[in-house]
Each structure stands twice: as structure tokens, then as C-alpha cells.
Design an enzyme around this catalytic site. Structure first.
Site, PDB file in Angstrom:
ATOM      1  N   ARG A   1     -37.950 -46.910 -24.988  1.00 60.18           N
ATOM      2  CA  ARG A   1     -39.007 -47.775 -25.502  1.00 60.18           C
ATOM      3  C   ARG A   1     -39.262 -48.992 -24.598  1.00 60.18           C
ATOM      4  O   ARG A   1     -40.417 -49.322 -24.349  1.00 60.18           O
ATOM      5  CB  ARG A   1     -38.647 -48.238 -26.914  1.00 60.18           C
ATOM      6  CG  ARG A   1     -39.705 -49.106 -27.552  1.00 60.18           C
ATOM      7  CD  ARG A   1     -39.385 -49.384 -29.013  1.00 60.18           C
ATOM      8  NE  ARG A   1     -40.409 -50.243 -29.603  1.00 60.18           N
ATOM      9  CZ  ARG A   1     -40.376 -51.572 -29.583  1.00 60.18           C
ATOM     10  NH1 ARG A   1     -39.378 -52.198 -28.997  1.00 60.18           N
ATOM     11  NH2 ARG A   1     -41.358 -52.274 -30.128  1.00 60.18           N
TER      12      ARG A   1
ATOM     13  N   ASN B   1     -38.826  -8.880 -52.286  1.00 62.82           N
ATOM     14  CA  ASN B   1     -37.925  -7.875 -52.863  1.00 62.82           C
ATOM     15  C   ASN B   1     -37.019  -8.469 -53.930  1.00 62.82           C
ATOM     16  O   ASN B   1     -36.175  -7.766 -54.497  1.00 62.82           O
ATOM     17  CB  ASN B   1     -37.153  -7.127 -51.767  1.00 62.82           C
ATOM     18  CG  ASN B   1     -36.172  -8.012 -51.018  1.00 62.82           C
ATOM     19  OD1 ASN B   1     -35.681  -9.011 -51.533  1.00 62.82           O
ATOM     20  ND2 ASN B   1     -35.868  -7.636 -49.787  1.00 62.82           N
TER      21      ASN B   1
ATOM     22  N   LYS C   1     -35.779  -4.032 -52.961  1.00 66.18           N
ATOM     23  CA  LYS C   1     -34.738  -3.995 -51.943  1.00 66.18           C
ATOM     24  C   LYS C   1     -34.036  -2.643 -52.050  1.00 66.18           C
ATOM     25  O   LYS C   1     -33.753  -2.159 -53.149  1.00 66.18           O
ATOM     26  CB  LYS C   1     -33.764  -5.151 -52.188  1.00 66.18           C
ATOM     27  CG  LYS C   1     -32.935  -5.543 -50.984  1.00 66.18           C
ATOM     28  CD  LYS C   1     -32.450  -6.976 -51.107  1.00 66.18           C
ATOM     29  CE  LYS C   1     -31.484  -7.393 -50.012  1.00 66.18           C
ATOM     30  NZ  LYS C   1     -31.203  -8.833 -50.065  1.00 66.18           N
TER      31      LYS C   1
ATOM     32  N   HIS D   1     -37.979 -43.432 -27.554  1.00 65.59           N
ATOM     33  CA  HIS D   1     -37.307 -44.408 -28.416  1.00 65.59           C
ATOM     34  C   HIS D   1     -35.821 -44.113 -28.561  1.00 65.59           C
ATOM     35  O   HIS D   1     -35.256 -44.179 -29.654  1.00 65.59           O
ATOM     36  CB  HIS D   1     -37.976 -44.469 -29.795  1.00 65.59           C
ATOM     37  CG  HIS D   1     -39.372 -45.007 -29.745  1.00 65.59           C
ATOM     38  ND1 HIS D   1     -40.421 -44.292 -29.225  1.00 65.59           N
ATOM     39  CD2 HIS D   1     -39.881 -46.191 -30.139  1.00 65.59           C
ATOM     40  CE1 HIS D   1     -41.521 -45.019 -29.290  1.00 65.59           C
ATOM     41  NE2 HIS D   1     -41.230 -46.172 -29.834  1.00 65.59           N
TER      42      HIS D   1
ATOM     43  N   SER E   1     -47.180 -43.733 -29.909  1.00 70.21           N
ATOM     44  CA  SER E   1     -45.876 -44.281 -29.510  1.00 70.21           C
ATOM     45  C   SER E   1     -45.268 -43.508 -28.355  1.00 70.21           C
ATOM     46  O   SER E   1     -44.575 -44.075 -27.516  1.00 70.21           O
ATOM     47  CB  SER E   1     -44.894 -44.241 -30.690  1.00 70.21           C
ATOM     48  OG  SER E   1     -45.223 -45.199 -31.655  1.00 70.21           O
TER      49      SER E   1
ATOM     50  N   SER F   1     -32.440  -4.534 -46.773  1.00 66.56           N
ATOM     51  CA  SER F   1     -33.512  -5.461 -46.405  1.00 66.56           C
ATOM     52  C   SER F   1     -34.564  -4.785 -45.526  1.00 66.56           C
ATOM     53  O   SER F   1     -35.712  -5.227 -45.463  1.00 66.56           O
ATOM     54  CB  SER F   1     -32.940  -6.671 -45.652  1.00 66.56           C
ATOM     55  OG  SER F   1     -31.995  -7.344 -46.455  1.00 66.56           O
TER      56      SER F   1
ATOM     57  N   GLU G   1     -41.751 -31.850 -37.804  1.00 67.64           N
ATOM     58  CA  GLU G   1     -41.143 -31.583 -36.505  1.00 67.64           C
ATOM     59  C   GLU G   1     -40.706 -30.141 -36.344  1.00 67.64           C
ATOM     60  O   GLU G   1     -40.647 -29.610 -35.226  1.00 67.64           O
ATOM     61  CB  GLU G   1     -39.948 -32.523 -36.282  1.00 67.64           C
ATOM     62  CG  GLU G   1     -40.323 -34.001 -36.206  1.00 67.64           C
ATOM     63  CD  GLU G   1     -40.549 -34.652 -37.569  1.00 67.64           C
ATOM     64  OE1 GLU G   1     -40.240 -34.012 -38.600  1.00 67.64           O
ATOM     65  OE2 GLU G   1     -41.043 -35.791 -37.626  1.00 67.64           O
TER      66      GLU G   1
END
Lengths: 625, 625
Positions: free
Chosen positions: B479, B181, B243, B421, B351, B37, B372
Site C-alpha cells: 500500500r 440424487n 443415487k 495491501h 485500491s 454417484s 473472491e
């Protein structure tokens, strides 16, 4: 359905209007919810449920039924309304939306018979839809899967993991629809109404993409027909819509996400506008009663999934076998015996040994490449349709799918996760490849079964138990080879443990699992040579846990309990035992990994991070006996 | 660097050969690792480090340095070799790869001064690179960020989250290189050498894409120049490679992932082939010593980041304020005072109240839309470069980034997460929106600070402490509105707690945090009216935890400790307290959520799931006092 378009479209339009009215009424009654997110998808929903899908409203779990997954779960009210319109339950129930006594929750869960998997965490429904589509292939059914996504949701990486897998697997029985209403929760979405942004992405990922006006029923019906006729690739219908469609003062306006209409004047004004949208339909013929003419799923005999008997484990006591390898061997045996068993991989099949399943049942081995979210999400869809899916990868990389694990608990769906390469005992690869918080993650979910075998026999026995135990489950396996310590005939139970060493003179009980069982046994030998007896427990079932046996051991050994685990201190074996015995007033001394580890040889790391036989012996010697 | 191509290319070629030789030797010496690699990316690495990037090998943390993130962290040996070649440390160190005593670990971690964030969980490095690129903008620097990905890695959804955000943010100071690769760990990658698959995807996501032969140094140098000249969008160089390039018997062959050459004949054969690849270079001039001619980063004076003083909280006792809102208010104040403070959102700013930061410092508010993973990953990159990033969303959706949280702990990087929350007290939205396992997730990481304020004053005070406390931290907010119970002058400490009610007659100690503090206070009032006194503790700091104060409370109240938490039973407040007091032999009675919850009114759910004042009172009444 043989209905001319001229009759069908007005009938669908009226259903869409009723779905909008229901969604508006129910959310206002509840005082919370997302009416405008329902309104943008009302025309699509009407077309899907009443002019496209084959299903039986009274038998939603029929194995030949088309599936509908609401990936944008916050639009739950319109899903409920559609099923009520179809006759699944009394429309009056809709007004109980979000009440404690109703299963019509804020976001859909499988408490409702027509919901396969819980949605409400965005970007997950399309992964589950991959699973229901794969399941159709497994049972050789021509049922189709439809999944409706939000445009904002399309920012989730899991959506693109699903996009790749669907293309590689050529899932032409899968049809996505993206409700491009251009408005997110807090602002305009990334691409607003630039439909080319969506089209380019889905085409680049290998899908057949169709851009339509999502409020034009003729275009919707044409697109669904085109999707059905498209072979060799999945289809994504990109529907340009308006959030709040149908009520002029909210339509296409920001600031209305997740806001019901205020009861009173605001609600009445909205309803008055919607009521005016009903159009004349034929008073006779199928268009007068589309719900009564939903095409039923094909009823064809399915092979009974009686598994064949599985041969018992075939190990010799003392053989050195890594539990990860025993897992692969056991799963391949089970897959040969039971056509419901499937395996899912994320390009580590030669490390987890799931390649042994591929060798014996290549048609039930699903390669997801390096994409753990879709691997677990697809497993959820498969499990919801009767398969027994085993997704596996390095335990640390399953954390990539933590939110899917959370939703699988809410769905209470029978996925059987296996995580290999747990703990510092993997050695040189270093902390990025070590799972040291996985037990905490699965134990936190109250309905997860958590198993942790120490040897090949227990791995094979526990795997078979896990497969047929209802609900979600996790098995932790280890990289190092460990000696076989159980006879092939040994029996195990979910919620059980094994007392490996015991005498009336035991001064303490040492509780390990996985590789630390062997550290405990070494400590036993060393202490025995010095004249001290300890009890040794293999806690192969962390959740449920054998509380009575642990309390009995505590009582028999002066209340001295020592746990030792190849896991961080919080959330693992120590905490599990501590909670089990707390009611009887016992406390637990925990040996665990208490800092971020590093590369080194496995045995060096077990020593360096405080979980070796030496550390157990030291603790026992400092006990006030 | 002013070197003619005819001299530069052979010099780079020789460096690439040395990097390959180092990678082969070091992994064979270690007996594990990924030489093949490394070999596929050797030419790219040589060009990046010795003909493109501006950096000072002796001062890798220089704020004006170009950044290099090795997203495919398993190629660590070539990263180490490049820095050794550049003169950062003695080349002989390379032979200690993966040893317990060396910081040259199996995958890169920031124990090494030239590593910004730990990599080794694929698909994360590119997210961190978004953060380092955003940081350049924050400090008005023209440093560039380079990130090298694997092709297999590109299946991770997080990569496409990053792709979108980089496009939206027009990060033309970011250059990705994908080492195509064609071989993964266990098999060929999804798209093998079909370069069009990669090109289509990156172009569709808005990047400038350049396809090259990754072993042709002229093409690599041209592509890097083209990337630098490309304005208004990021560039992805898609490099077709082999590779194991350079050793005939492994080059492009499956089955060699993660396998070092066996010492002896196999290794010697590989090295002999590589040694033959050295070419003549000029004996004088810069090409004879490229390491000595690496362009240094611009040295320009940076504004000293002395934060201005922040006004104390301004609440009135008894005011009803949700801690999530107090969080937004406090963070906006801090952002105004300190230019290092930045906020990251995932389309829930209204919120979480992070929109208050956007209002006062829009240039330091980064919108990630519903993604996220990249939000948390970018925060890691920002923190590594001196920013104080606060990513926030619903606490349950932060679990989407659980693997990033794990890697942030390994990186020990100062990201300041906030999850709103939390728990069943959110009410009607139902379980998909409730975080009930978040405390378990963060507490599991031994270096995470975990805070949980109950009122607005403690939220504001703890936020300021969290910002300047070293390392990663998590704040849980709620909340519902809760009354202000602390004076604005009240002081808090990380690792502290507050005893809210206490008397010599206390029969038990009830320990809550967040909304359960108020259930405990209600229970106190009810019990007091009935003549029973209890001690009440607000455990606002879960990790670190005030062990001494908890033990003292246990001693003073007959050893009776009751925890109550809006969280599942495992991994939260109960377990935290139990471990803290276990050494003194005390056990803990835990009130927690013990089944999957459902929709309902907040107060109904707190009652139904066993964490209300009523349940506390019941427990106290059944205690044998």
C-alpha cells in the site's frame, strides 16, 4: 420498553443524528475510515440499541445479553458510538479512533469487550451470528442475535451458506438486517436499490424477508417486532438506505466510500447539516434518556459448566487405530463429560468420526452440510459465547475457510479445528483430497496451537489438552491406521515432544509427526541392524514447539537434524524445526513432498514422494558423520 | 445430429448402461471410488456427450469445442468412461482407475487432455465454468459450457457466487445441470428430493431453471434444447435422480457413498442387473454408432494472439509510487498489447488499480463484486482456455479463495494472482485488512511462482515475466508509496534477486522484499555512518529462489543472514531463505511480525512489530562479528 411511539421516534432520531456526528467527527480526526457507510445504518443502529436489544452496557459479556454482530465491520465507528451512547465508555474516547494506543480499531476486534468476533472481512459476521444463535439454544436462553450486513457483502458465498444453515436449524432467534445503500467500494453494487433481488433470494433460502425504508424509524421498529414474532425461521430485514445519509453533498453519491470528510470547511459543512437534524424530544420520561432505559438481560442462574471427569484412553499397545478415529472416540467422551463441547460437521462425519459425538450428544452436533465457511464461522460465534466448538472435515477442505481461520486468529477465539485425511498417505482419492499445505496455514497464525498426533493415545490426550487450552487450535489427523505406541497413562503437553529412540551413539536426529513417525521408526530399525544409531522424535506439538529439546537433540547428534513430513516442503515440520534451532546455528535437512502428487496406494505414494523409511535411511547414509 | 428420437433414445439408454457398467467395474477393480454417484448421472452424461455437445474426442483442446466441467469430481469414473466411449482412448484403460501409473486418477486432473481444471473440491467446477464461458465471449466463439454439479455440493457458497456472476454477465452460453440424487456422503442432503427448494433458489438468482426427471432421456434432451434456446441468462437443469440408479439393492439407498461393489457375488449381481438393461437399437444408421456422429467443433480461423511490444517502464529514480499502483499501470499496458490478458476484480479496483485495465480494455475486465472464490475460479477456467487472467484484490481477501489456489496448483493452470495491501504497513485499517500469511499460503504450493516487488520498475518488469511464465503465480504488492530504486532498463528474472549494497567488508547480509527493502537500506545508511558495512538484498523472487546467490552472500558475510519481512514469521521470507541455505549449513536470523497486530500509522506499526530499520541495526549490533 413502554414508551409511546410519538416520544420514542424523535428520541431515536436524535440518537441516530448523534451517531452520525460521532462517525463523521471520529473518521475526520483519524484521517481515514468509512463515515458514509456508518451514516446509512444510523437509524437502524439507533433503533436496535435503544429500542430493541436487551443488554447491559457495563456487562456486555453477560450470557443472557442479546448479541449484535456488525458483519460490515468497516462501519466500526458507529458501533463504537452506539456503545458510547449506551454508556459503555466515555464518548471522548471516540476521537482516538484508529490510534495505536486505542482499542477502537479501524475494524472491530474482541479487544473490545462488546465485540464477540473480529469483523472486517465481509460475509463472516453472519456466520458467527449463526454460532451465537446456536449457543442460545445450547444454554437454553432466549437471548436474540442481530447481525447487520452490507448489500455489497451479500455477494460473498459465505452469506448464503449461513442462510441455508439458519433455515435448516430454524433459527428464529436470529435477525439479520441488510443495509442496502446501493454503493460498494468502487462502484454501484450488483443489485443497487432493486429490493426485489434481495427479497427473492432471502425468501428462496427460507427466511422471512421484510423490505423497509431503512431511514423510517417506524418501519424499522415494526420490522424488528415482526422479526421477533416470527417463529420457526430466521428473519432478514432488507433496509433501503442512502450511503452518507444526512449530508446532502455525499448522500447517495458514488466515490465517497472509505473517505472521511476533510477537516476544515468540508467537515464543518457536514457537521452543520447534521446538527440541524436534531428534533425536539420530551424533557422528562424515558424518551429523554433512552440509554438509561435499555432493558437489562434476564439474570437467571446458569448451570455451572463443571465438566465431569473423563476416563483415560483405553487402547492396547500395538492396536491399529487411525488418529482420525481416535479423534472421534475422544471427542465423544469429552462431549459426554462437558456440556460446553460441541461438534460441527460438513457432511463427512463418517470419515472424520465426528458422528460419534452425534451419537452421544445429538443436540450439540451441528450439521452444516458441505459448507465449510459457515461451519468455521459458526464455531467462532459459539466459542465467543462460552462453548468449546470442534469443527472438523477433511484437512484440505478446511482451507475453504482459510479467511475465517485468519479472522479467528485476529479474534483470538477458542475454536478447535480438526482436519483429517492429511497428506499423500490418503492414497487413491488423489491430490484434491490431500491436505499438504495445512500446517503452513495454521502455523502462519502466531496464536494458533498446532498439534499432530501419531497414535490413538496421543490423539486422545492432545484433544483434551486442546479443548481447554486458551485460543484457537488445530489438530491434524491421518487416514491410515497406525499402531498405538504410547501407554494409556502417558502424558503430553502443548509445546512438548517425545523422544522415542535415543542412545549416546546417535549420529543424527530424525523428527517426524503423524504417519512419518512410523517411517522414522522403520528407518531406525533398518539402520540399527546395520550398526548405526539414530535418535527419533515424535514432534506432536508443532506450535508451540519444544525448542530446548530440539536444540539438545541437535547438540547430542552432531547437529544433524532430519525432518520428514507428509506435507509440502514449505511451512510445515521442517520449517518449524529450522526456526526453533536457528538461534543456535543449526540447519535442518528436510524430507517433504516436493511436487503435486497423484493417485496411488498410500504406501506407494509415501515412497514415490520421498518421505518413506527408505529415504530417511538414504539421507543418514550420505551424512558425513 | 439428425436422428429421430425413437432411434436416439434407446441408443443413448444403452450408452448410459455402458457408462454405469464401466463405473461399477472400474471402481470395483480399484477397490475404491464412487460408483453410485456415477450411476445417478449416467443418463445425463449419455445425452450430453452423444446428443448435445460438439467436440472432437481426438482433439479435446480445440478452442471451438464445447466444454464439460464435472464439478462433482468424485464421479470421475463416468467422465473417463464417456471419453472412452467417444473414442478418446482405449476402454481397457478404464480398469487402471486410481493406479499410480494411470492418469485416470480418483478425481479428474488436467493430466488428462480433456480436463480443463482439476475438480474434487466441491463447488469449484461451476466457478471454472464461468471462466470458460467468459472465454468464449473473449474469443468470439459460440462454444457452450456445460457443468454438472451435485446436489450436496450446492451448499457451498462458491456455487452462489457463481450463480450471481453468471446472471450479471448474462452467460446464456452456460448450462448447469444439478444431479439431485438426494444423498450426500454421510446422510441425506439438505433438501433431499424437494425440487422446489432448488428451483426457487436458482430462479431467485436469475437463472432459467428447468426441473426434470434425470433418468428420462426425452426430458433431458428437451431441457438441453430449451437451455440452448434461452437467451440473456444462464440455465440450470435440475435433474431428479436416484443415487446408484440401475442396481436395485443400492438405488436410492443411504450408506453407499464412496463404496465400490465388492468383487465376487456383490459385483456380479450388480453387473447382471445392468446387463439386462440393454435395449434393441437400429443396426444401421447414426443411432447404431453415436460416438461416430459426435458433431465436430466449428473450425474457424482464430486471430493469432501475437502480443504487440510493450513499452518499457517510464519511471524516474526516486519517484514515490506504490507497487500496487505500478501493478495497475503495468497490467493496463500489457492488456493493451495482448488480447489474452484479462483482469478480474472483487469491487476493489480503485485500491488495487486494476481499474486501469477497465479503462483500456473494458471487455476484458470482469467484475465479480465481493466474491473472491468465483473470481479465482473463473480465472482458472479462463486460463485453461488460453487467456492470461489476473485476478486481484487485497492480499488478505485472496485467502477467501485458498482452496481454489490449492486446486489451481493441482491443475497447474496459469492464473496470475495479485494481492495488494500486504502486511502491517497498511496502517490504520487494522489486522482484518492486513495479509500476513499470504506468502506462506502460496509458497506452500510447490509449483507456484511467488514474486514481491519493492518498487514500481520491478513491479512492472515482474508482472510481464509472470504473465508469460508457465503455471500459477502470485505477486504481492504494498500500500505505501516507495521510491523507485531501479532504472527502467533494469532486468529481472523469475528466480532472481538483486544485491543492492555490497562491499568486501560486509559483516552480515540483510534480506528484505517489498517495503522492508527500504528498512534494510535505512539500516545500511545508519550502520555505515557508524562504520559498519552490511550487504543488502532485494529478494523479489521468493519462489523459485536464487539459492546460489544467497549461499554466496552467506559465505561472503560470515554466515550471518538476517531476513526482515512484513509477514508473520512462519512460511515467508525467513523460511524461504532458511531452506535455500540449509544444505550449506547456514542458519537465518528472522525479523518478522510475531503477534496479531492492530490499527496504527504504518510507520508506527513497522516499528512496533519489529521489522524497522532500528530492529535491523539492533540485530547487527548484537552479532558476534
Amino acid at each position: 420498553m413502554n414508551i409511546d411511539r410519538a416520544s420514542l421516534i424523535p428520541a431515536l432520531k436524535n440518537i441516530a443524528t448523534r451517531l452520525r456526528i460521532d462517525s463523521v467527527r471520529a473518521t475526520s480526526e483519524a484521517g481515514s475510515g468509512h463515515p458514509t457507510s456508518c451514516m446509512s445504518m444510523a437509524d437502524i443502529t439507533a433503533a436496535l440499541f435503544f429500542a430493541e436489544m436487551r443488554f447491559d452496557p457495563k456487562d456486555p459479556k453477560n450470557p443472557e445479553s442479546d448479541r449484535f454482530v456488525l458483519s460490515k465491520g468497516h462501519a466500526a465507528p458507529i458501533l463504537y458510538s452506539a456503545w458510547a451512547e449506551a454508556g459503555a465508555f466515555d464518548r471522548a474516547e471516540l476521537m482516538k479512533l484508529r490510534e495505536l494506543g486505542s482499542d477502537l480499531e479501524g475494524h472491530p476486534t474482541p479487544r473490545l469487550p462488546f465485540v464477540d468476533v473480529a469483523t472486517g472481512s465481509l460475509g463472516q459476521g453472519i456466520c458467527a451470528a449463526i454460532g451465537t444463535a446456536l449457543n442460545a439454544r445450547r444454554i437454553k436462553s432466549d437471548y436474540r442475535t442481530y447481525v447487520l450486513l452490507g448489500d455489497g457483502e451479500s455477494a460473498e458465498g459465505s452469506v448464503w451458506e449461513a442462510a441455508d444453515v439458519a433455515t435448516v436449524d430454524k433459527l428464529d432467534n436470529l435477525c439479520g438486517i441488510t443495509d442496502v445503500n446501493a454503493l460498494g467500494q468502487s462502484r454501484a453494487t450488483m443489485w443497487e436499490h432493486d429490493m426485489g433481488q434481495f427479497e427473492r433470494r432471502w425468501k428462496a433460502f427460507g427466511w422471512h424477508a421484510i423490505v423497509i425504508d431503512g431511514h423510517d424509524l417506524a418501519q424499522i421498529l415494526d420490522a424488528l417486532a415482526e422479526a421477533k414474532a416470527t417463529k420457526g425461521q430466521p428473519t432478514m430485514i432488507l433496509a433501503r438506505t442512502l450511503k452518507g445519509k444526512g449530508v446532502s453533498f455525499v448522500e447517495g453519491k458514488n466515490g465517497w466510500h472509505g473517505k472521511p470528510f476533510k477537516k476544515g470547511e468540508e467537515l464543518e459543512r457536514a457537521l452543520a447539516e447534521l446538527e440541524k437534524q436534531f428534533v425536539p424530544v420530551p424533557e422528562a420520561g424515558p424518551a429523554a434518556n433512552l440509554s438509561g432505559h435499555i432493558p437489562k438481560p434476564a439474570s437467571k442462574p446458569h448451570g455451572v459448566d463443571n465438566p465431569k471427569p473423563v476416563a483415560p484412553p483405553a487402547y492396547k499397545m500395538g492396536d491399529l487405530v487411525a488418529t482420525r478415529e481416535a479423534y472421534g472416540t475422544a471427542l465423544a467422551k469429552l462431549a459426554e463429560a462437558d456440556p460446553r463441547v460441541v461438534a460441527l460437521d460438513a457432511d463427512v462425519k463418517n470419515s472424520t468420526f465426528s458422528d460419534r459425538v452425534e451419537a452421544v450428544a445429538p443436540e450439540r452436533f451441528y450439521q452444516n452440510f458441505i459448507a465449510e465457511q459457515v461451519m468455521v464461522g459458526a464455531a467462532m460465534g459459539l466459542a465467543a459465547r462460552g462453548a468449546i466448538p470442534f469443527p472438523s472435515t477433511f484437512a484440505c477442505f478446511l482451507s475453504r475457510a482459510a479467511d475465517f481461520v485468519r479472522m479467528s486468529a485476529i479474534s483470538n477465539v477458542g475454536i478447535k479445528l480438526a482436519g483429517s485425511h492429511a497428506g499423500v498417505s490418503i492414497g487413491e482419492d488423489g491430490p484434491s483430497q490431500m491436505a499438504l499445505e495445512d500446517l503452513a496455514m495454521y502455523r502462519a497464525e502466531p496464536n494458533y496451537t498446532v498439534l499432530y498426533p501419531s497414535d490413538a493415545v496421543s490423539a486422545e490426550r492432545l484433544l483434551a489438552l486442546m479443548a481447554y487450552h486458551p485460543g484457537p487450535a488445530y489438530m491434524r489427523t491421518s487416514r491410515p491406521k497406525t499402531p498405538v505406541i504410547y501407554k494409556n497413562e502417558e502424558t503430553f503437553t502443548i509445546g512438548g515432544l517425545k523422544v522415542l529412540r535415543e542412545s549416546a551413539a546417535d549420529v543424527a536426529t530424525v523428527i517426524g509427526a503423524g504417519i512419518t513417525v512410523f517411517e522414522a521408526l522403520k528407518a531406525y530399525d533398518q539402520l540399527k541392524a546395520a550398526g548405526t544409531a539414530i535418535r527419533v522424535i515424535d514432534l506432536y506439538s508443532l506450535q508451540p514447539i519444544d525448542r530446548d529439546a530440539l536444540v539438545a537433540a541437535a547438540r547430542a547428534t552432531g547437529g544433524r537434524l532430519i525432518t520428514v513430513e507428509d506435507h509440502y516442503a514449505a511451512g510445515g515440520i521442517g520449517d518449524a524445526v529450522a526456526e526453533a534451532v536457528a538461534g543456535d546455528g543449526f540447519a535442518v535437512h528436510r524430507l517433504a513432498v516436493r511436487e503435486i502428487p497423484r493417485s496411488g496406494k498410500p504406501e506407494e505414494l509415501v515412497e514415490r514422494f520421498g518421505i518413506s523409511a527408505k529415504h530417511i535411511v538414504e539421507v543418514i547414509r550420505t551424512l558425513k558423520v
